[in-house]
Design a protein around this motif. Structure first.
Motif, PDB file in Angstrom:
ATOM      1  N   LEU A 190       0.728  -1.323   0.031  1.00 32.03           N
ATOM      2  CA  LEU A 190       0.260  -0.117   0.222  1.00 32.03           C
ATOM      3  C   LEU A 190       1.080   0.905  -0.262  1.00 32.03           C
ATOM      4  N   PRO A 191       0.368   2.637   0.059  1.00 31.91           N
ATOM      5  CA  PRO A 191       0.883   4.253  -0.416  1.00 31.91           C
ATOM      6  C   PRO A 191       1.462   4.257   0.980  1.00 31.91           C
ATOM      7  N   SER A 192       2.744   4.444   0.743  1.00 37.18           N
ATOM      8  CA  SER A 192       3.662   4.740   2.026  1.00 37.18           C
ATOM      9  C   SER A 192       4.212   6.210   1.673  1.00 37.18           C
ATOM     10  N   CYS A 193       5.051   6.840   2.539  1.00 30.59           N
ATOM     11  CA  CYS A 193       5.499   8.447   3.310  1.00 30.59           C
ATOM     12  C   CYS A 193       6.363   8.287   1.961  1.00 30.59           C
ATOM     13  N   SER A 194       7.500   6.968   1.545  1.00 32.38           N
ATOM     14  CA  SER A 194       8.782   7.129   0.477  1.00 32.38           C
ATOM     15  C   SER A 194       8.247   7.614  -0.815  1.00 32.38           C
ATOM     16  N   THR A 195       8.893   8.234  -1.987  1.00 35.44           N
ATOM     17  CA  THR A 195       8.319   8.435  -3.127  1.00 35.44           C
ATOM     18  C   THR A 195       8.747   7.428  -4.070  1.00 35.44           C
ATOM     19  N   THR A 196       8.541   7.424  -5.068  1.00 34.62           N
ATOM     20  CA  THR A 196       8.389   6.441  -6.162  1.00 34.62           C
ATOM     21  C   THR A 196       9.851   6.209  -6.616  1.00 34.62           C
ATOM     22  N   THR A 197      10.415   7.607  -6.508  1.00 32.23           N
ATOM     23  CA  THR A 197      11.890   7.650  -6.860  1.00 32.23           C
ATOM     24  C   THR A 197      12.617   7.499  -5.818  1.00 32.23           C
ATOM     25  N   GLU A 198      12.351   7.048  -4.656  1.00 38.15           N
ATOM     26  CA  GLU A 198      13.306   6.718  -4.025  1.00 38.15           C
ATOM     27  C   GLU A 198      12.933   4.627  -3.805  1.00 38.15           C
ATOM     28  N   ARG A 199      12.158   4.811  -2.992  1.00 38.73           N
ATOM     29  CA  ARG A 199      11.737   3.224  -3.473  1.00 38.73           C
ATOM     30  C   ARG A 199      12.327   2.631  -5.460  1.00 38.73           C
ATOM     31  N   CYS A 200      12.624   3.161  -6.167  1.00 39.94           N
ATOM     32  CA  CYS A 200      13.215   2.052  -7.157  1.00 39.94           C
ATOM     33  C   CYS A 200      14.256   2.763  -7.175  1.00 39.94           C
ATOM     34  N   ASP A 201      15.098   3.359  -6.596  1.00 38.36           N
ATOM     35  CA  ASP A 201      16.629   4.098  -6.682  1.00 38.36           C
ATOM     36  C   ASP A 201      17.135   2.476  -5.899  1.00 38.36           C
ATOM     37  N   LYS A 202      16.444   2.604  -4.261  1.00 36.65           N
ATOM     38  CA  LYS A 202      16.731   1.516  -3.644  1.00 36.65           C
ATOM     39  C   LYS A 202      16.818   0.087  -4.068  1.00 36.65           C
ATOM     40  N   LEU A 203      15.624  -0.048  -4.817  1.00 34.92           N
ATOM     41  CA  LEU A 203      15.164  -1.566  -5.270  1.00 34.92           C
ATOM     42  C   LEU A 203      16.537  -2.231  -6.166  1.00 34.92           C
ATOM     43  N   GLN A 204      16.796  -0.469  -7.537  1.00 37.99           N
ATOM     44  CA  GLN A 204      17.870  -1.475  -8.012  1.00 37.99           C
ATOM     45  C   GLN A 204      19.163  -1.385  -7.916  1.00 37.99           C
ATOM     46  N   LYS A 205      19.617  -0.650  -6.405  1.00 38.57           N
ATOM     47  CA  LYS A 205      20.967  -0.424  -6.066  1.00 38.57           C
ATOM     48  C   LYS A 205      21.043  -1.342  -5.173  1.00 38.57           C
ATOM     49  N   SER A 206      19.940  -2.715  -4.078  1.00 37.94           N
ATOM     50  CA  SER A 206      20.051  -2.936  -2.840  1.00 37.94           C
ATOM     51  C   SER A 206      19.844  -4.602  -4.160  1.00 37.94           C
ATOM     52  N   LEU A 207      19.456  -4.495  -4.868  1.00 34.47           N
ATOM     53  CA  LEU A 207      19.086  -6.357  -5.779  1.00 34.47           C
ATOM     54  C   LEU A 207      20.162  -6.312  -6.666  1.00 34.47           C
ATOM     55  N   ALA A 208      21.858  -4.906  -7.142  1.00 35.90           N
ATOM     56  CA  ALA A 208      22.510  -5.286  -7.606  1.00 35.90           C
ATOM     57  C   ALA A 208      23.153  -5.539  -5.908  1.00 35.90           C
ATOM     58  N   GLN A 209      23.284  -5.007  -4.977  1.00 31.93           N
ATOM     59  CA  GLN A 209      23.752  -5.393  -3.743  1.00 31.93           C
ATOM     60  C   GLN A 209      24.071  -6.920  -3.438  1.00 31.93           C
ATOM     61  N   ILE A 210      22.677  -7.625  -3.368  1.00 27.50           N
ATOM     62  CA  ILE A 210      22.033  -8.183  -2.936  1.00 27.50           C
ATOM     63  C   ILE A 210      22.654  -9.874  -3.976  1.00 27.50           C
ATOM     64  N   LEU A 211      23.129  -9.231  -5.403  1.00 23.84           N
ATOM     65  CA  LEU A 211      23.427 -10.385  -6.911  1.00 23.84           C
ATOM     66  C   LEU A 211      24.565 -11.002  -6.003  1.00 23.84           C
ATOM     67  N   THR A 212      25.549 -10.260  -5.619  1.00 22.14           N
ATOM     68  CA  THR A 212      27.095 -11.012  -5.547  1.00 22.14           C
ATOM     69  C   THR A 212      26.806 -11.763  -4.209  1.00 22.14           C
ATOM     70  N   ASN A 213      25.924 -11.929  -3.837  1.00 20.19           N
ATOM     71  CA  ASN A 213      25.593 -13.372  -2.386  1.00 20.19           C
ATOM     72  C   ASN A 213      25.037 -14.294  -3.539  1.00 20.19           C
ATOM     73  N   PHE A 214      24.285 -13.884  -3.892  1.00 19.06           N
ATOM     74  CA  PHE A 214      23.425 -14.475  -4.640  1.00 19.06           C
ATOM     75  C   PHE A 214      23.764 -14.914  -6.640  1.00 19.06           C
ATOM     76  N   TYR A 215      24.563 -14.749  -6.564  1.00 19.65           N
ATOM     77  CA  TYR A 215      25.493 -14.466  -8.044  1.00 19.65           C
ATOM     78  C   TYR A 215      25.732 -15.660  -9.051  1.00 19.65           C
ATOM     79  N   PRO A 216      24.080 -16.201  -9.155  1.00 20.69           N
ATOM     80  CA  PRO A 216      23.969 -17.842 -10.001  1.00 20.69           C
ATOM     81  C   PRO A 216      22.909 -17.069 -10.370  1.00 20.69           C
TER      82      PRO A 216
END
Length: 421
Positions: A36-62
């Motif tokens: 549901l909607p939150s106080c975070s902006t769309t840009t903030e959420r999408c930026d965090k999702l992309q950055k964190s996905l790239a980060q976590i892929l270093t551990n889930f590299y396959p």
């Protein structure tokens, strides 16, 4: 195409797959997280999702690699995972309040068609993520992962760690690892235990969602007399009820009762004596098979007894070869039944209950709903937790005529009601 934030080291460039990976369907496994909607902006959420996905892929590299059919391995070459953002001209709360139509949910996935790109092609990403942004600020995240690299346990672990990284900005130093299952259970040359399902083209299935809340499950348990000491779980009683209804539909359709079997995967983790298996990533399940003879009345303890007996057998298997034989024997039995065609009824069910789906907080709260999608190419039952974790959502995919009978069955109408279509 998002790549790991740190390149995968040379010594981890190839991941040999396991015998369990060898046996799973070549398909993508979908799941949707509704926020549901939150106080975070769309840009903030999408930026965090992309950055964190790239980060976590270093551990889930396959997961950022590609499947190599010739060597039955994953080339961990950091080619990346597919990431898509969409805008949805609707209000999420209103959309959810209306039902929603299960077939519309597929549009929230990166590959929404009935036949998505095959996950075993050398060019196919092993993971796809689609972030759907609603006018109101709500968000639905659709995830599809190749079954070749992940079962429900692995997918739930990945989502949990990705959410943690997105929320905190850091990855955990110690995580479950890939490769352990393949070291214990390497791929084998198989003979006589593989099964190619017939083409379902032109035989579309219809998916409907049925919710058994805590009160309904309590009432259902109270209607059942159990002779054994096994305490029935909510999953057991829902599985048993659905099997009973499907067997009744088959009897009415064929004019006589037929033998049937109920197949469902059982997670080996936490049940085996083998070292470190409980944290191993990849595929780590085997078939549980409950059988019902044509003249036999369905005993609601049948599913529970099958789960108990299978788990006891797993626990007694002290050696790798013992576990392997147990898995192969059940696989052979399942394939033999499937090859019998119209002589008996085979029902497939998978339960995702008990995993931490509703704990996936990426920084804007826990999901309002975690759902499956419409599986219009296969007949299967998918069980998921309700948000309060006391109920069960049953996602049932059947042919049109069977679905019509299922929806108006007295037991289904008594214990739950299908939501708007």
């Amino acid at each position: 195409m998002l790549k790991p934030s740190i390149p995968t080291p040379n010594h981890l460039q190839t991941l040999k797959l396991s015998f369990f990976d060898q046996m799973v369907p070549r398909a993508y496994v979908p799941v949707l997280f509704h926020y549901l909607p939150s106080c975070s902006t769309t840009t903030e959420r999408c930026d965090k999702l992309q950055k964190s996905l790239a980060q976590i892929l270093t551990n889930f590299y396959p997961i950022a690699g590609r499947f190599n059919e010739d060597e039955f391995s994953i080339q961990c070459n950091d080619e990346g995972v597919e990431y898509v953002q969409t805008k949805v001209s609707a209000d999420l709360a209103e959309f959810l309040h209306q039902g929603p139509n299960t077939e519309l949910l597929n549009d929230f996935l990166p590959w929404p068609s009935a036949v998505p790109p095959y996950s075993d092609l050398p060019s196919s990403p092993l993971l796809g993520v689609q972030v759907n942004l609603f006018n109101c600020g709500g968000l639905v995240m659709g995830i599809q992962i190749s079954h070749i690299v992940a079962d429900a346990f692995t997918l739930a672990t990945f989502v949990k760690e990705w959410a943690h990284t997105c929320l905190t900005g850091t990855t955990k130093d110690c995580l479950p690892s890939f490769g352990h299952l393949s070291s214990l259970f390497p791929t084998r040359v198989l003979s006589g235990i593989q099964y190619s399902p017939p083409s379902n083209r032109g035989t579309k299935s219809f998916t409907r969602r049925f919710v058994f809340d805590a009160l309904a499950i309590t009432k259902l348990k109270n209607t059942i007399k159990y002779s054994s000491a096994i305490k029935p779980t909510r999953v057991m009683v829902v599985m048993s009820l659905i099997w009973k209804v499907l067997a009744g539909i088959s009897t009415a359709k064929n004019g006589h009762s037929r033998g049937s079997s109920f197949l469902f995967p059982i997670n080996l983790r936490g049940k085996s004596k083998l070292p470190s298996l409980e944290h191993a990533l990849g595929n780590g399940t085997m078939f549980g098979i409950a059988d019902l003879e044509a003249s036999q009345e369905l005993n609601h303890e049948l599913v529970g007894n099958t789960i108990r007996d299978t788990c006891v057998s797993i626990g007694k298997a002290a050696r790798v070869d013992d576990v392997f034989c147990l898995v192969v024997n059940n696989q052979i039995k399942a394939v033999d039944m499937l090859c019998q065609g119209d002589e008996m009824d085979i029902y497939s069910c998978t339960s995702w209950c008990g995993f931490s789906w509703y704990e996936a907080d990426f920084g804007w709260g826990k999901p309002f709903w975690v759902s499956s999608v419409s599986l219009d190419a296969i007949e299967v039952i998918m069980l998921m937790d309700t948000k309060d974790s006391d109920g069960v959502e049953a996602w049932v995919s059947l042919k049109e005529n069977d679905m019509a009978e299922f929806e108006r069955d007295d037991d289904i109408l008594t214990f739950c009601s299908p939501l708007p279509k």
